[in-house]
Design an enzyme around this catalytic site. Sequence first.
Site, short mmCIF file in Angstrom:
data_model
loop_
_atom_site.label_atom_id
_atom_site.label_comp_id
_atom_site.label_asym_id
_atom_site.label_seq_id
_atom_site.Cartn_x
_atom_site.Cartn_y
_atom_site.Cartn_z
N TYR A 140 0.84 -1.20 0.00
CA TYR A 140 0.00 0.00 0.00
C TYR A 140 0.87 1.26 0.00
CZ TYR A 140 -2.56 3.89 2.06
OH TYR A 140 -3.06 5.13 2.33
N LYS A 178 -15.12 0.90 8.16
CA LYS A 178 -13.74 0.46 7.91
C LYS A 178 -13.35 -0.81 8.66
CE LYS A 178 -10.55 3.62 7.58
NZ LYS A 178 -9.69 4.79 7.88
#
Length: 313
Positions: A140, A178
């Site tokens: 990421y 999330k």
Amino acid sequence: MIIVTGGFGMIGSNIINALNDIGRKDILVVDNLKNGEKFINLVDLNIADYCDKDDFIASIIAGDDFGEIDAIFHQGACSSTTEWNGKYLMQNNYEYSKELLHFCVDRQIPFLYASSAATYGGRADNFIEERKFEGPLNAYGYSKFLFDEYVRRLLPEANSAICGFKYFNVYGPREQHKGSMASVAFHLNNQMLKGENPKLFAGSEHFLRDFVYVEDVAKVNIWAWKNNISGIYNLGTGKAESFQTVAQAVIDFHGKGHIETIPFPDHLKSRYQTFTQADLTKLRAAGYQDNFKTVAEGTKAYMSWLNRSLTTE
């Protein structure tokens, strides 16, 4: 019109909220609503239209006309630091971003995008927006780093604003979708609501992060757009605070409980950041002078928002 990608997400929806506050409702939201729970983030906000992310990318590549666009706030990405599907990450966080960037540069549309403090990797000091201080530790972070590098090469030739923000530990309203990636404040509040004490890893008093309240993040984005700011900037408070401080703020709000410690997981020991702190020199030099909420201030505001149904009964 203003376009916000990732508009159903935490930061995107808070940017939309900030845009509504200054009277802007002509907003096209672009997102992937595969996680339908995210719809709740825009229920109380005003937008003009929605477009699926894949359809939007196809339109961008085809050169479709969206009419007059005042700005694109590009917050759409895979933000999971535990995602290791490199092809997926590069398509979502790099290739998609490049297409949007060129679309904006070709049409001289201000382009504001989400980078990440994950680009700094495991360093413990000098969080400065320069290549020599960057070294991501996960896929990421690498996808975000690579796009920052791409932007750096393009910036000198661009005739419109390109502004990236390396977000530090963002917390606050509209993050409930999330799951495990939600902030520690969110999880500690849930523990308190179950009648438990807030639980932290052993040694958490020594784990310091730059926790930045999401409304401050949105505020900086709007300022940068309004002031035609270009460049890549850290976006944190500039002050690291401990997880213990977060937990204490949650306890103070609820008026009960105490911190319990749990063993630190072995599998995290080699890849756990013990310190992050944004260097705000560049952001301040660009002209942003407003204060950021402290953990105590931000967590109190967040707890009031999270528990608003309890406090209004």
